[in-house]
Design a protein around this motif. Structure first.
Motif, PDB file in Angstrom:
ATOM      1  N   THR A   1       0.862  -1.169   0.000  1.00  0.00           N
ATOM      2  CA  THR A   1       0.000   0.000   0.000  1.00  0.00           C
ATOM      3  C   THR A   1       0.903   1.225   0.000  1.00  0.00           C
ATOM      4  OG1 THR A   1      -1.906   1.058   1.078  1.00  0.00           O
ATOM      5  CG2 THR A   1      -0.156   0.221   2.510  1.00  0.00           C
ATOM      6  N   GLU A   2       0.294   2.401   0.024  1.00  0.00           N
ATOM      7  CA  GLU A   2       1.050   3.648   0.106  1.00  0.00           C
ATOM      8  C   GLU A   2       0.429   4.507   1.187  1.00  0.00           C
ATOM      9  OE1 GLU A   2       1.421   7.383  -2.746  1.00  0.00           O
ATOM     10  OE2 GLU A   2       2.590   5.708  -3.543  1.00  0.00           O
ATOM     11  N   HIS A   3       1.272   5.185   1.941  1.00  0.00           N
ATOM     12  CA  HIS A   3       0.775   6.072   2.990  1.00  0.00           C
ATOM     13  C   HIS A   3       1.717   7.253   3.122  1.00  0.00           C
ATOM     14  CE1 HIS A   3      -1.407   7.359   6.500  1.00  0.00           C
ATOM     15  NE2 HIS A   3      -0.288   7.386   7.225  1.00  0.00           N
ATOM     16  N   ALA A   4       1.150   8.429   3.199  1.00  0.00           N
ATOM     17  CA  ALA A   4       1.925   9.672   3.345  1.00  0.00           C
ATOM     18  C   ALA A   4       2.996   9.792   2.263  1.00  0.00           C
ATOM     19  CB  ALA A   4       2.560   9.742   4.735  1.00  0.00           C
ATOM     20  N   GLY A   5       2.681   9.298   1.064  1.00  0.00           N
ATOM     21  CA  GLY A   5       3.609   9.382  -0.052  1.00  0.00           C
ATOM     22  C   GLY A   5       4.710   8.350  -0.053  1.00  0.00           C
ATOM     23  N   LEU A   6       4.685   7.393   0.878  1.00  0.00           N
ATOM     24  CA  LEU A   6       5.724   6.366   0.978  1.00  0.00           C
ATOM     25  C   LEU A   6       5.140   4.983   0.700  1.00  0.00           C
ATOM     26  CD1 LEU A   6       7.587   7.378   4.260  1.00  0.00           C
ATOM     27  CD2 LEU A   6       8.371   7.757   1.928  1.00  0.00           C
ATOM     28  N   PRO A   7       5.918   4.101   0.061  1.00  0.00           N
ATOM     29  CA  PRO A   7       5.463   2.714  -0.091  1.00  0.00           C
ATOM     30  C   PRO A   7       5.588   1.957   1.229  1.00  0.00           C
ATOM     31  CG  PRO A   7       7.633   3.005  -1.093  1.00  0.00           C
ATOM     32  CD  PRO A   7       7.189   4.357  -0.639  1.00  0.00           C
ATOM     33  N   PHE A   8       4.505   1.284   1.607  1.00  0.00           N
ATOM     34  CA  PHE A   8       4.480   0.407   2.774  1.00  0.00           C
ATOM     35  C   PHE A   8       4.260  -1.011   2.272  1.00  0.00           C
ATOM     36  CE2 PHE A   8       3.167   3.115   6.683  1.00  0.00           C
ATOM     37  CZ  PHE A   8       3.983   4.164   6.285  1.00  0.00           C
ATOM     38  N   GLY A   9       4.886  -1.996   2.928  1.00  0.00           N
ATOM     39  CA  GLY A   9       4.697  -3.375   2.501  1.00  0.00           C
ATOM     40  C   GLY A   9       4.708  -4.341   3.673  1.00  0.00           C
ATOM     41  N   LEU A  10       3.939  -5.414   3.542  1.00  0.00           N
ATOM     42  CA  LEU A  10       3.967  -6.559   4.448  1.00  0.00           C
ATOM     43  C   LEU A  10       4.431  -7.768   3.650  1.00  0.00           C
ATOM     44  CD1 LEU A  10       0.433  -6.117   6.093  1.00  0.00           C
ATOM     45  CD2 LEU A  10       2.620  -5.329   7.026  1.00  0.00           C
TER      46      LEU A  10
ATOM     47  N   ARG B   1      -0.196   2.537   9.988  1.00  0.00           N
ATOM     48  CA  ARG B   1      -0.520   3.907   9.587  1.00  0.00           C
ATOM     49  C   ARG B   1      -0.824   4.782  10.803  1.00  0.00           C
ATOM     50  NH1 ARG B   1      -3.107   1.318   4.701  1.00  0.00           N
ATOM     51  NH2 ARG B   1      -4.825   0.718   6.090  1.00  0.00           N
ATOM     52  N   ALA B   2      -1.593   4.241  11.761  1.00  0.00           N
ATOM     53  CA  ALA B   2      -1.963   5.030  12.938  1.00  0.00           C
ATOM     54  C   ALA B   2      -0.729   5.405  13.756  1.00  0.00           C
ATOM     55  CB  ALA B   2      -2.958   4.247  13.793  1.00  0.00           C
ATOM     56  N   CYS B   3       0.191   4.462  13.932  1.00  0.00           N
ATOM     57  CA  CYS B   3       1.412   4.759  14.684  1.00  0.00           C
ATOM     58  C   CYS B   3       2.286   5.754  13.931  1.00  0.00           C
ATOM     59  CB  CYS B   3       2.181   3.466  14.968  1.00  0.00           C
ATOM     60  SG  CYS B   3       1.358   2.363  16.131  1.00  0.00           S
ATOM     61  N   TYR B   4       2.401   5.553  12.625  1.00  0.00           N
ATOM     62  CA  TYR B   4       3.198   6.472  11.797  1.00  0.00           C
ATOM     63  C   TYR B   4       2.665   7.906  11.941  1.00  0.00           C
ATOM     64  CZ  TYR B   4       5.377   8.407   7.552  1.00  0.00           C
ATOM     65  OH  TYR B   4       6.084   9.181   6.668  1.00  0.00           O
ATOM     66  N   ASP B   5       1.359   8.057  11.851  1.00  0.00           N
ATOM     67  CA  ASP B   5       0.772   9.400  11.940  1.00  0.00           C
ATOM     68  C   ASP B   5       0.963   9.996  13.336  1.00  0.00           C
ATOM     69  OD1 ASP B   5      -0.020   9.180   9.313  1.00  0.00           O
ATOM     70  OD2 ASP B   5      -2.098   8.634   9.790  1.00  0.00           O
ATOM     71  N   ARG B   6       0.815   9.152  14.362  1.00  0.00           N
ATOM     72  CA  ARG B   6       0.960   9.672  15.721  1.00  0.00           C
ATOM     73  C   ARG B   6       2.401  10.090  15.998  1.00  0.00           C
ATOM     74  NH1 ARG B   6      -0.708  12.940  19.110  1.00  0.00           N
ATOM     75  NH2 ARG B   6      -0.611  12.381  21.336  1.00  0.00           N
ATOM     76  N   TYR B   7       3.372   9.326  15.500  1.00  0.00           N
ATOM     77  CA  TYR B   7       4.768   9.729  15.683  1.00  0.00           C
ATOM     78  C   TYR B   7       5.047  11.054  14.978  1.00  0.00           C
ATOM     79  CZ  TYR B   7       6.029   5.283  17.864  1.00  0.00           C
ATOM     80  OH  TYR B   7       6.116   4.218  18.718  1.00  0.00           O
TER      81      TYR B   7
END
Length: 589
Positions: A195-204, A226-232
């Motif tokens: 997926t993508e979040h905040a303009g970055l590729p995320f992968g599992l 995503r929730a932890c990334y945003d909170r940090y």
């Protein structure tokens, strides 16, 4: 194998400035070994002697500035580089390296389910030498330029975005300045969810045989990520410092997880194959939050030497629990910490092998490894939680952000960390650090209630040397339900050592020190409160409050002040009414 001493690391750091590693790995040469070619570009600040670490199966060749060195001089994993002159140098090492079957270096695994093979690195402390040649200490950061040749049907994951060039060749984007132990490669026919979040590729990623199980939990895993990334990003002024965020669940991993920048590896037990409790899901979520915290504290800013490993682990432990509580549906994570993790710390801290959270002298890497225990994780995180309580979260986060700004992509010490905090408060943070981080053992707080009728006062006896800011809960029996439950009358904030007795009004049914579990200490009960605990423990309204009480009872048994039979009777009476599964599991354990 030689261990690296602190003195050797200090001497080498004074001599060398390491610029760049260019690493070529060939994973197509058989089941037992792989080829590793490393080019290190570095500068010597003066004339001198040093060494590079490498532990090959076969050392094919070594050249320094184009001149061959004798591979036969390799001794105990060290290759001497004598007679260096001041200026720039290029070292090239070509070796065949042996795959590991025990989790260190480059681990190789063949899945018995489908016969597919996977490899991944675990380079922590001093195992990078099993994969490529390196000046292997955390304060010699460099840029890493990694390329990998792999079987055609494999995908290669690295610290950064890797481009497939065709014919099994992969080229990773160069890293920012990172420590040697944080370089990571994972290769195999992975099953991947992207997926993508905040303009970055995320992968599992996981092995193919676990694909249905990963797919079943992918939404939950990505939502938590995503929730932890945003909170940090709400807490930290420094943005996430790498170009992607991959999480690989790898087989036969001999740790829980590893904070490789941009490529976190987890043991694939976290890909659940059957029904699990919500507490187990919470534990997995906490590990995700813990490892993400390391992207800043550990990866962006790295310890200078292994005596400050607590700064990595205590910070990630604290931020993992706190951020999970703030940003996800797991809002009671501190209960699990209180009843499970803190007992790990208390036990470790009362053995002859105890050590300070921040030991002053860790002489070598072998000694450092012994400090990965309940003190560096649980006690250290408890100390940070108490620091936030004492300092205030606003000043704490301001100090953290100053620390990131001062030392981004570099190394820092405990003294640097405390200086960053001190820049945002008038409190004596240095004295606090000496009292909390340079000492061993567990304090004990014991309440005494004096006075009569509605004019009672509280005095807290303090056995120990650390200052504490604690909440004191005053609980009354709820007469509306015949006294089965307790209601919170109020919470007091008390600084220990006390300057004067604390007025509390009428005598409560239960007076609970450290309500909310904001410090690291043993607590005792006054006689009236102990009677209430034995009859009404399960009637306390908050699971974290109940965790503090259960810990106090456990500590009293351990210290010989409460008969084991009395503890078991409390468990028999109150666990059947317990609604928090983490608390039930922790007490039963």
């Amino acid at each position: 194998m030689s261990v690296l001493t602190r003195d050797e690391a200090l001497s080498r750091a004074k001599l060398l400035d390491v610029h760049r590693y260019t690493i070529e790995l060939d994973l197509t040469t058989g089941d037992e070994t792989f080829e590793s070619v490393t080019v290190i570009r570095f500068a010597a600040r003066a004339n001198g002697d040093t060494f590079v670490e490498v532990r090959p199966d076969t050392l094919h060749s070594v050249t320094l500035d184009g001149e061959p060195l004798d591979p036969g001089t390799l001794d105990g994993g060290r290759l001497a580089l004598d007679g260096l002159t001041a200026g720039d140098h290029e070292l090239r090492v070509h070796a065949a390296m042996r795959y590991s079957r025990t989790g260190e270096g480059m681990h190789r695994f063949t899945d018995p389910t489908d016969g597919e093979t996977y490899v991944y690195t675990q380079l922590f402390m001093n195992d990078v030498q099993r994969v490529f040649a390196a000046f292997d200490q955390p304060d010699l950061k460099a840029v890493f330029d990694v390329s990998v040749k792999a079987p055609d049907n494999w995908t290669v994951l690295t610290n950064g975005i890797a481009e497939h060039l065709g014919e099994g060749r992969w080229q990773a984007a160069p890293t920012p300045l990172v420590s040697t132990y944080l370089v990571a490669v994972a290769a195999g026919p992975w099953h991947t969810v992207r997926t993508e979040h905040a303009g970055l590729p995320f992968g599992l990623h996981c092995r193919r045989s676990l694909a249905p199980h990963l797919d079943a939990d992918a939404d939950e895993l990505l939502d938590i990520t995503r929730a932890c990334y945003d909170r940090y990003h709400e807490k930290f002024e420094e943005p996430y410092p790498f170009d992607s965020y991959d999480q690989a669940f790898v087989p036969e991993f001999n740790a829980g997880a590893m904070e490789n920048p941009g490529l976190v590896t987890f043991r694939d037990d976290f890909v659940y194959r059957s029904a699990v409790t919500d507490t187990e899901r919470q534990t997995r979520a906490m590990v995700i939050a813990h490892e993400m915290a390391h992207m800043w504290f550990g990866d962006l800013v790295t310890l200078q030497w292994w005596d400050d490993i607590w700064l990595n682990e205590s910070f990630a432990e604290y931020m993992g629990y706190q951020t999970l509580t703030e940003a996800t549906r797991f809002t009671d994570t501190w209960t699990d910490f209180g009843v499970v993790r803190k007992s790990w710390g208390y036990d470790a801290d009362q053995r002859p092998s105890t050590h300070p959270v921040a030991p002053e002298n860790v002489d070598d890497t072998a000694s450092a490894l012994l400090n990965f225990d309940g003190i560096s994780y649980a006690k250290g995180a408890s100390a940070l939680r108490q620091l936030v309580t004492w300092l205030g979260e606003k000043d704490f986060l301001a100090g953290i952000n100053t620390h990131f700004a001062r030392h981004r992509f570099a190394n820092a010490t405990l003294a640097d960390f405390i200086d960053s905090l001190a820049a945002h408060t008038d409190r004596d943070v240095h004295a606090w650090a000496d009292a909390w981080l340079r000492t061993t053992g567990v304090d004990t707080l014991t309440p005494t209630v004096s006075g009569a009728n509605g004019d009672r006062t509280l005095t807290v006896a303090h056995h120990g040397s650390r200052p504490h800011r604690v909440a004191v809960g005053l609980y009354d029996l709820d007469l509306a339900d015949e006294g089965r439950h307790l209601t919170l009358r109020r919470r007091l904030e008390v600084d220990i050592p006390q300057s004067a007795p604390q007025p509390i009004g009428k005598l409560p049914a239960l007076l609970l020190l450290n309500d909310g579990d904001l410090t690291y200490t043993k607590i005792r009960f006054d006689p009236e409160s102990f009677t209430t605990v034995r009859s009404n423990l399960s009637g306390l309204p908050d699971p974290l409050t109940r965790a503090v009480v259960w810990n106090a009872l456990r500590d009293a048994v351990r210290d010989g002040e409460l008969a084991p039979a009395a503890y078991l009777e409390a468990a028999r009476a109150h666990l059947p009414q317990e609604t928090d599964l983490a608390l039930t599991q922790g007490v039963l354990a």
